[in-house]
Design a protein around this motif. Structure first.
Motif, PDB file in Angstrom:
ATOM      1  N   SER A  32       0.828  -1.208   0.000  1.00 11.86           N
ATOM      2  CA  SER A  32       0.000   0.000   0.000  1.00 11.86           C
ATOM      3  C   SER A  32       0.861   1.257   0.000  1.00 11.86           C
ATOM      4  O   SER A  32       2.056   1.221   0.338  1.00 11.86           O
ATOM      5  CB  SER A  32      -0.913   0.014   1.227  1.00 11.86           C
ATOM      6  N   ARG A  33       0.259   2.366  -0.351  1.00 12.92           N
ATOM      7  CA  ARG A  33       1.001   3.632  -0.357  1.00 12.92           C
ATOM      8  C   ARG A  33       1.444   4.013   1.050  1.00 12.92           C
ATOM      9  O   ARG A  33       2.507   4.614   1.232  1.00 12.92           O
ATOM     10  CB  ARG A  33       0.149   4.735  -0.990  1.00 12.92           C
ATOM     11  N   ALA A  34       0.644   3.664   2.053  1.00 10.44           N
ATOM     12  CA  ALA A  34       1.054   3.936   3.435  1.00 10.44           C
ATOM     13  C   ALA A  34       2.285   3.104   3.799  1.00 10.44           C
ATOM     14  O   ALA A  34       3.206   3.597   4.468  1.00 10.44           O
ATOM     15  CB  ALA A  34      -0.089   3.626   4.395  1.00 10.44           C
ATOM     16  N   ALA A  35       2.329   1.847   3.345  1.00  9.32           N
ATOM     17  CA  ALA A  35       3.492   0.997   3.613  1.00  9.32           C
ATOM     18  C   ALA A  35       4.735   1.548   2.915  1.00  9.32           C
ATOM     19  O   ALA A  35       5.835   1.546   3.484  1.00  9.32           O
ATOM     20  CB  ALA A  35       3.209  -0.428   3.155  1.00  9.32           C
ATOM     21  N   GLN A  36       4.559   2.031   1.696  1.00 12.20           N
ATOM     22  CA  GLN A  36       5.680   2.617   0.975  1.00 12.20           C
ATOM     23  C   GLN A  36       6.172   3.891   1.664  1.00 12.20           C
ATOM     24  O   GLN A  36       7.382   4.141   1.743  1.00 12.20           O
ATOM     25  CB  GLN A  36       5.267   2.908  -0.466  1.00 12.20           C
ATOM     26  N   ALA A  40       5.933   4.507   4.842  1.00 10.85           N
ATOM     27  CA  ALA A  40       6.630   4.087   6.062  1.00 10.85           C
ATOM     28  C   ALA A  40       8.062   3.673   5.750  1.00 10.85           C
ATOM     29  O   ALA A  40       8.998   4.031   6.492  1.00 10.85           O
ATOM     30  CB  ALA A  40       5.875   2.934   6.714  1.00 10.85           C
ATOM     31  N   ALA A  41       8.246   2.943   4.672  1.00 12.62           N
ATOM     32  CA  ALA A  41       9.588   2.513   4.289  1.00 12.62           C
ATOM     33  C   ALA A  41      10.464   3.705   3.945  1.00 12.62           C
ATOM     34  O   ALA A  41      11.647   3.756   4.322  1.00 12.62           O
ATOM     35  CB  ALA A  41       9.500   1.552   3.102  1.00 12.62           C
ATOM     36  N   GLN A  42       9.877   4.695   3.259  1.00 10.08           N
ATOM     37  CA  GLN A  42      10.640   5.884   2.891  1.00 10.08           C
ATOM     38  C   GLN A  42      11.012   6.699   4.131  1.00 10.08           C
ATOM     39  O   GLN A  42      12.153   7.184   4.249  1.00 10.08           O
ATOM     40  CB  GLN A  42       9.835   6.753   1.920  1.00 10.08           C
ATOM     41  N   ALA A  43      10.066   6.848   5.056  1.00 16.51           N
ATOM     42  CA  ALA A  43      10.345   7.602   6.277  1.00 16.51           C
ATOM     43  C   ALA A  43      11.439   6.908   7.098  1.00 16.51           C
ATOM     44  O   ALA A  43      12.308   7.569   7.679  1.00 16.51           O
ATOM     45  CB  ALA A  43       9.072   7.751   7.106  1.00 16.51           C
ATOM     46  N   ASP A  66      14.694   7.615   5.559  1.00 16.44           N
ATOM     47  CA  ASP A  66      15.078   9.006   5.792  1.00 16.44           C
ATOM     48  C   ASP A  66      15.447   9.275   7.245  1.00 16.44           C
ATOM     49  O   ASP A  66      15.832  10.405   7.589  1.00 16.44           O
ATOM     50  CB  ASP A  66      13.940   9.943   5.383  1.00 16.44           C
ATOM     51  N   GLY A  67      15.293   8.298   8.101  1.00 11.66           N
ATOM     52  CA  GLY A  67      15.605   8.479   9.515  1.00 11.66           C
ATOM     53  C   GLY A  67      14.503   9.173  10.294  1.00 11.66           C
ATOM     54  O   GLY A  67      14.713   9.562  11.457  1.00 11.66           O
ATOM     55  N   ASP A  68      13.312   9.319   9.702  1.00 11.73           N
ATOM     56  CA  ASP A  68      12.194   9.983  10.362  1.00 11.73           C
ATOM     57  C   ASP A  68      11.378   8.925  11.099  1.00 11.73           C
ATOM     58  O   ASP A  68      10.332   8.463  10.621  1.00 11.73           O
ATOM     59  CB  ASP A  68      11.338  10.712   9.327  1.00 11.73           C
ATOM     60  N   THR A  69      11.842   8.525  12.252  1.00 11.16           N
ATOM     61  CA  THR A  69      11.226   7.402  12.959  1.00 11.16           C
ATOM     62  C   THR A  69       9.816   7.713  13.464  1.00 11.16           C
ATOM     63  O   THR A  69       8.971   6.825  13.514  1.00 11.16           O
ATOM     64  CB  THR A  69      12.102   6.984  14.150  1.00 11.16           C
ATOM     65  N   PHE A  95       2.975   5.949   9.914  1.00 13.91           N
ATOM     66  CA  PHE A  95       2.649   5.337   8.623  1.00 13.91           C
ATOM     67  C   PHE A  95       2.572   3.816   8.733  1.00 13.91           C
ATOM     68  O   PHE A  95       1.740   3.186   8.067  1.00 13.91           O
ATOM     69  CB  PHE A  95       3.676   5.747   7.570  1.00 13.91           C
ATOM     70  N   GLU A  96       3.408   3.229   9.592  1.00  9.42           N
ATOM     71  CA  GLU A  96       3.352   1.779   9.789  1.00  9.42           C
ATOM     72  C   GLU A  96       2.034   1.377  10.443  1.00  9.42           C
ATOM     73  O   GLU A  96       1.434   0.356  10.082  1.00  9.42           O
ATOM     74  CB  GLU A  96       4.529   1.318  10.644  1.00  9.42           C
ATOM     75  N   ARG A  97       1.587   2.168  11.410  1.00 13.62           N
ATOM     76  CA  ARG A  97       0.307   1.878  12.047  1.00 13.62           C
ATOM     77  C   ARG A  97      -0.830   1.990  11.028  1.00 13.62           C
ATOM     78  O   ARG A  97      -1.737   1.151  10.999  1.00 13.62           O
ATOM     79  CB  ARG A  97       0.071   2.826  13.217  1.00 13.62           C
TER      80      ARG A  97
END
Length: 343
Positions: free
Chosen positions: A66-70, A72-75, A78-81, A87-89
């Protein structure tokens, strides 16, 4: 002599009694199995795709791509935990998987649907597919305008139906806004004809189908019910409301109840993905919205089969209100919705 005959017959009588007992036990077990199979709709008593609530048997499918999963992976990359956690939730909550001809054109959509339903079956989940490619799509809003030609549309839906038919359980939400917008766009007859054809293809393939019915703050229930009836909704599971909109659960349940009564008792699903703070009368990327009721099965004696997140929260309604094009993930808005939802 009599004693010897009696002695010889005794083992035979014992054998007969034993066999009779085994037969009785077999009959009792067989009858019990028959009653169990019939009461649980197994084997020849299995209910058809339009007769059973698909969400009552299996949980909804979560799309790992999903776009939300993508996002989350990008964040994470980027180190934006903090953003990644939100986004993972969001990505872990099941949402609709939209099929558009722009992303999945004729000749390719079937393979994608096969990929989705195969993964969902393996997980024993129910995927929710959103078919969104009718000619002159989004004629009333224009932010998602496009779709196929009349000649292409039927075969494209057939490709989806054929692939989805292989699933153990699958649900389709058919053409958000198509019928409700047809009144505003003055093309009711064309829309009804195309929708009826699509409904027929999905029904014949054995795909549980909910035809979109707009929402409570748009077209009156009686007008939508007439369009649904003309489109063949009586031959499938039912209809969907509030797709990609923000009306409250209470308003949508009242609206859907009126439509269902006019249709003689149809079932329905409600999109609650973004209605946590209700509507502002602005349907295109209104600010300060929140997620609504979690998606899930409903068994309350009404026609409501489930709450769904048909439109994934965090995806834009269009390039309005500062948002990106329709369907694209909007990180800032997703984070705002999460914050206002108390996440």
């Amino acid at each position: 002599m009599t004693d010897r005959v009696t002695d010889a017959a005794t083992p035979r009588r014992r054998l007969a009694v034993a066999l009779a007992g085994v037969l009785v036990l077999a009959l009792v077990a067989g009858f019990g199995a028959f009653l169990f199979a019939r009461s649980h709709h197994l084997g020849p008593w299995r209910l058809g795709a339009q007769e059973v609530n698909p969400f009552g048997q299996r949980p909804q499918y979560v799309d790992p791509q999903s776009r939300a999963a993508q996002a989350a992976a990008q964040a994470t990359a980027d180190g934006d935990t903090a953003s990644a956690a939100v986004f993972e939730r969001l990505a872990a909550i099941p949402a609709g998987i939209w099929l558009t001809p722009e992303q999945y054109p004729p000749g390719r959509v079937g393979a994608y649907v096969t990929e989705v339903v195969t993964a969902a079956d393996a997980a024993r989940n129910v995927p929710v597919l959103v078919v969104y490619g009718i000619p002159d799509r989004d004629c009333s809003g224009q932010y998602s305008s496009g779709g196929l030609s009349e000649e292409q549309y039927g075969p494209w839906v057939q490709e989806i139906a054929t692939a989805a038919a292989a699933a153990d359980r699958v649900a389709v939400v058919l053409e958000p806004d198509a019928l409700a917008a047809s009144i505003e766009c003055h093309d009711e007859d064309q829309r009804v004809r195309l929708m009826k054809d699509a409904v027929g293809r999905l029904r014949t393939a054995g795909v549980t189908t909910y035809v979109d019915a707009g929402h409570s703050d748009w077209v009156p229930a009686a007008a939508v019910a007439r369009l649904l009836e003309r489109s063949g909704v009586g031959s499938v599971r039912g209809f969907a409301t509030n797709v990609a909109n923000y009306q409250t659960d209470d308003d949508e349940r009242a609206y859907a109840t009126r439509i269902a009564k006019l249709l003689g008792g149809a079932h329905y699903v409600i999109d609650s993905g973004r209605n946590g703070n209700g509507s502002t009368k602005n349907w295109c990327n209104p600010a300060r919205r929140a997620v609504g009721t979690d998606p899930g099965f409903v068994d309350d004696g009404t026609g409501l089969d489930a709450f769904l997140w048909v439109k994934p929260p965090g995806e834009s309604d269009g390039d309005c209100g500062g948002g990106p094009p329709a369907g694209e993930f909007w990180p800032q808005r997703a984070l705002e919705m999460a914050r206002l939802s108390g996440w």
